[in-house]
Design a protein around this motif. Structure first.
Motif, PDB file in Angstrom:
ATOM      1  N   TRP A  38       2.461  36.093  88.387  1.00 15.09           N
ATOM      2  CA  TRP A  38       2.291  35.143  89.469  1.00 15.09           C
ATOM      3  C   TRP A  38       3.416  34.115  89.519  1.00 15.09           C
ATOM      4  O   TRP A  38       3.499  33.327  90.458  1.00 15.09           O
ATOM      5  N   GLY A  39       4.260  34.074  88.507  1.00  6.20           N
ATOM      6  CA  GLY A  39       5.462  33.262  88.544  1.00  6.20           C
ATOM      7  C   GLY A  39       5.275  31.779  88.320  1.00  6.20           C
ATOM      8  O   GLY A  39       6.107  30.974  88.748  1.00  6.20           O
ATOM      9  N   TYR A  40       4.226  31.371  87.642  1.00 11.35           N
ATOM     10  CA  TYR A  40       4.014  29.953  87.348  1.00 11.35           C
ATOM     11  C   TYR A  40       4.706  29.581  86.036  1.00 11.35           C
ATOM     12  O   TYR A  40       4.860  30.409  85.123  1.00 11.35           O
ATOM     13  N   ARG A  41       5.120  28.307  85.964  1.00 17.33           N
ATOM     14  CA  ARG A  41       5.676  27.783  84.715  1.00 17.33           C
ATOM     15  C   ARG A  41       4.500  27.328  83.843  1.00 17.33           C
ATOM     16  O   ARG A  41       3.842  26.350  84.159  1.00 17.33           O
ATOM     17  N   VAL A  42       4.247  28.047  82.774  1.00 14.76           N
ATOM     18  CA  VAL A  42       3.083  27.818  81.918  1.00 14.76           C
ATOM     19  C   VAL A  42       3.498  27.092  80.653  1.00 14.76           C
ATOM     20  O   VAL A  42       4.531  27.451  80.043  1.00 14.76           O
ATOM     21  N   CYS A  43       2.713  26.117  80.232  1.00 21.46           N
ATOM     22  CA  CYS A  43       2.931  25.391  78.978  1.00 21.46           C
ATOM     23  C   CYS A  43       1.843  25.776  77.991  1.00 21.46           C
ATOM     24  O   CYS A  43       0.655  25.647  78.291  1.00 21.46           O
ATOM     25  N   LEU A  44       2.263  26.240  76.814  1.00 19.44           N
ATOM     26  CA  LEU A  44       1.351  26.512  75.704  1.00 19.44           C
ATOM     27  C   LEU A  44       1.756  25.611  74.555  1.00 19.44           C
ATOM     28  O   LEU A  44       2.931  25.566  74.170  1.00 19.44           O
ATOM     29  N   LEU A  45       0.824  24.870  74.011  1.00 20.36           N
ATOM     30  CA  LEU A  45       1.157  23.890  72.975  1.00 20.36           C
ATOM     31  C   LEU A  45       1.890  24.501  71.798  1.00 20.36           C
ATOM     32  O   LEU A  45       2.886  23.968  71.319  1.00 20.36           O
ATOM     33  N   GLN A  96       7.149  19.129  85.534  1.00 20.82           N
ATOM     34  CA  GLN A  96       7.864  19.971  84.578  1.00 20.82           C
ATOM     35  C   GLN A  96       7.188  21.321  84.416  1.00 20.82           C
ATOM     36  O   GLN A  96       7.850  22.355  84.293  1.00 20.82           O
ATOM     37  N   PHE A  97       5.836  21.345  84.419  1.00 17.64           N
ATOM     38  CA  PHE A  97       5.072  22.585  84.285  1.00 17.64           C
ATOM     39  C   PHE A  97       4.114  22.716  85.468  1.00 17.64           C
ATOM     40  O   PHE A  97       3.647  21.730  86.028  1.00 17.64           O
ATOM     41  N   ASP A  98       3.862  23.993  85.820  1.00 17.44           N
ATOM     42  CA  ASP A  98       2.829  24.247  86.828  1.00 17.44           C
ATOM     43  C   ASP A  98       1.431  24.255  86.193  1.00 17.44           C
ATOM     44  O   ASP A  98       0.502  23.644  86.714  1.00 17.44           O
ATOM     45  N   ILE A  99       1.308  24.984  85.077  1.00 14.84           N
ATOM     46  CA  ILE A  99      -0.002  25.159  84.447  1.00 14.84           C
ATOM     47  C   ILE A  99       0.101  24.826  82.969  1.00 14.84           C
ATOM     48  O   ILE A  99       0.987  25.309  82.268  1.00 14.84           O
ATOM     49  N   PHE A 100      -0.845  23.995  82.482  1.00 10.61           N
ATOM     50  CA  PHE A 100      -1.008  23.744  81.042  1.00 10.61           C
ATOM     51  C   PHE A 100      -2.281  24.474  80.636  1.00 10.61           C
ATOM     52  O   PHE A 100      -3.369  24.143  81.100  1.00 10.61           O
ATOM     53  N   VAL A 101      -2.134  25.497  79.792  1.00 10.35           N
ATOM     54  CA  VAL A 101      -3.274  26.314  79.364  1.00 10.35           C
ATOM     55  C   VAL A 101      -3.711  25.878  77.974  1.00 10.35           C
ATOM     56  O   VAL A 101      -2.898  25.884  77.036  1.00 10.35           O
ATOM     57  N   SER A 102      -5.005  25.487  77.836  1.00 11.81           N
ATOM     58  CA  SER A 102      -5.562  25.067  76.551  1.00 11.81           C
ATOM     59  C   SER A 102      -6.635  26.072  76.136  1.00 11.81           C
ATOM     60  O   SER A 102      -7.574  26.342  76.894  1.00 11.81           O
TER      61      SER A 102
END
Length: 559
Positions: A428-435, A370-376
């Motif tokens: 860079w076109g990534y799908r990023v998830c931010l909580l 669902q996401f490429d990157i999960f950023v914490s």
């Protein structure tokens, strides 16, 4: 030669006259004075007098009749019982019979002369022996009277002589072992005192055997190292006897010639009493062994009153021990395998994380999530002045990953927490998830975190002091490490900021053990505090290389 009573007695073959004055001197301290005064030296043995209490009743009968005591305040000391005098024993004593005794304990330093060796003497059995009254050379020894317990030696059924502080026992018996007292009469400020000194007498048997060598044995060879010191040690067992009659010495024989002996320098001999024997250890140290020492013979001589004995040894160069290959190699291999096994057992968790972090993700890059990157991260609110310039120029990197020649950040002071999502998503076109942005409120935080990690191809944790202080942020990091240890593992990357590193000081409360060990081995980048264009470019280039390929999503877009 007759005395006043018509009796005579022999002392060591000579006739001695006992006068009434001699008898009175021995009896006076015990019978005449009902108020006795004694001086005694601190640390020496003393015995409270008894006979004067009951008019001269013999001590054996008196002891059986009743255990008489002298009292000072509420404390009592039994007569005839020996004890070591202490300063606190000084004072006035009284008995129930109306007798009085004043005891003064004086310190050794107050004496005109004090020799500790005078307080003990060793006498051989069946021989004549002399006992000196301590301080004999410093005091007037006229009228000195010797006692054992509370009975004068002159009144005992034995042959002895007393002459100016010297007690001569014409024949020594085993029963003579014990404490002897010599009493002098002195006057101090008009008061007559009895100054009592004690001597510990030990009776030892005659030596009946020659010295026995415990070590070394005859014709023994000791191994030595050239250029190193070596200690020659000789242990000999003697029968208990006079100390002056036993001797242990080391000699060197040049070239092995037993006639050419040289006495070696020796340390002080050590003695250990193992009654009825004495073990004597004598050492001689060779400061540096030379090849010449190997040509000599070394002899230990031991002597006593019976005879002399000796034992000779030689020195030999120590051979270097070499393991045979058939034994040494397998054993070395065993140690190597055992050591590796212990290392693997202790570091198994770190090894798993290293393997999954660096070797497993080629298989997962193409997997659709669902996401490429999960950023914490833990957001630090910037000041109003800083917030005005926190924008980026359009696409600082090409989609192919190279740097544009005119790449430039409008604000190099922007916090990484703000820059990272913008670069990953917009450029860079990534799908990023931010909580805080992409997770709907109202759900269970722990479940949302675990599901989001499993739905992402990569987890990036931006580490700072505030990050480690946040329990929610640490939970995300710990959940990512646990997921990495599972089969469907997301990729993980740590970005250290604000001068922190893997050697970061443990916060309060301490980090979980799993997190502490993972921080040492997980892939990481350091956000440098250097704001130069070169340092900034290097960081973003390294970050882009660590990103997963766009994989299945890009392939579907191309189709």
């Amino acid at each position: 030669m007759a005395d006043h009573s018509g009796k005579s007695y022999q002392c060591c073959g000579k006739t001695q006259q006992r006068t009434e004055e001699d008898k009175d001197a021995a009896a006076k301290p015990m019978f005449a004075n009902q108020h006795l005064h004694y001086k005694v030296v601190e640390g020496e043995v003393f015995v409270m007098p008894c006979n004067s209490l009951h008019g001269g009743m013999p001590w054996d009968e008196l002891h059986v009749a009743s255990p008489l005591k002298w009292f000072k305040a509420a404390k009592g000391k039994e007569c005839g019982k020996e004890f070591v005098a202490e300063m606190e024993d000084s004072g006035a004593y009284s008995s129930l019979t109306g007798s009085y005794l004043t005891l003064q304990v004086i310190s050794k330093t107050s004496l005109r002369c004090f020799q500790p060796s005078e307080s003990s003497v060793t006498l051989p059995v069946d021989c004549g022996g002399k006992i000196r009254c301590p301080g004999r050379d410093c005091y007037n020894n006229t009228g000195v009277v010797w006692y054992k317990k509370n009975k004068a030696v002159s009144e005992q059924s034995r042959i002895s002589c007393e002459n100016e502080g010297l007690l001569h026992l014409c024949r020594v018996y085993e029963l003579d072992t014990g404490v002897y007292y010599c009493d002098r009469q002195i006057t101090d400020q008009g008061v007559m005192w009895t100054f009592r000194r004690a001597v510990n007498v030990t009776v030892i048997p005659h030596s009946s055997s020659s010295p026995v060598f415990k070590y070394p044995s005859a014709n023994m060879i000791e191994e030595v190292e050239i250029g190193q010191p070596h200690t020659l040690e000789c242990e000999v067992i003697f029968d208990v006897e006079g100390k002056n009659s036993r001797k242990v010495q080391w000699f060197m024989n040049f070239g092995g010639d037993i006639q050419n002996l040289t006495l070696l320098h020796m340390e002080q001999a050590q003695e250990k009493q193992v009654f009825p024997r004495v073990e004597v250890t004598q050492k001689s140290i060779i400061k540096e062994v030379t090849p010449q020492h190997l040509t000599h013979t070394y002899t230990c001589f031991a002597s006593n009153a019976v005879r002399n004995n000796s034992v000779a040894i030689k020195l030999q160069k120590k051979m270097q021990v070499k393991w045979p290959s058939l034994v040494g190699y397998p054993f070395a291999c065993f140690l190597l395998v055992a050591g590796l096994g212990i290392i693997v057992h202790v570091k198994w968790l770190e090894l798993q994380l290293i393997f999954r972090s660096h070797f497993q993700f080629g298989k997962l890059d193409g997997e659709e999530k669902q996401f490429d990157i999960f950023v914490s991260y833990v957001w630090t609110v910037p000041s109003a002045e800083e917030a005005n310039g926190l924008t980026l120029s359009s696409k600082p990197y090409t989609e192919a990953g190279g740097c544009k020649s005119n790449m430039k950040m409008q604000s190099s002071e922007a916090p990484i927490e703000m820059l990272l999502p913008q670069v990953l998503e917009d450029q860079w076109g990534y799908r990023v998830c931010l909580l805080e942005r992409d997770i709907l409120p109202g759900g269970a935080y722990t479940n949302d975190v675990v599901l989001t990690i499993n739905s992402s191809r990569m987890l990036i944790c931006v580490l700072s002091a505030k990050y480690f202080a946040s329990s929610n942020a640490v939970f995300v990091l710990e959940s990512g490490v646990k997921a990495l240890l599972q089969k469907s593992a997301p990729k993980m990357l740590l970005i250290w900021t604000g001068g922190t590193s893997s050697s970061f000081i443990q916060p309060e409360p301490p980090l979980p053990k799993l997190v502490q060990r993972a921080l040492k081995v997980l892939p990481s980048l350091q956000r440098s505090t250097d704001k130069s264009p070169t340092a900034i470019r290097s960081f973003w280039t390294s970050l882009q290389k660590a990103m997963p390929a766009h994989g299945a999503r890009l392939a579907s877009q191309e189709n």
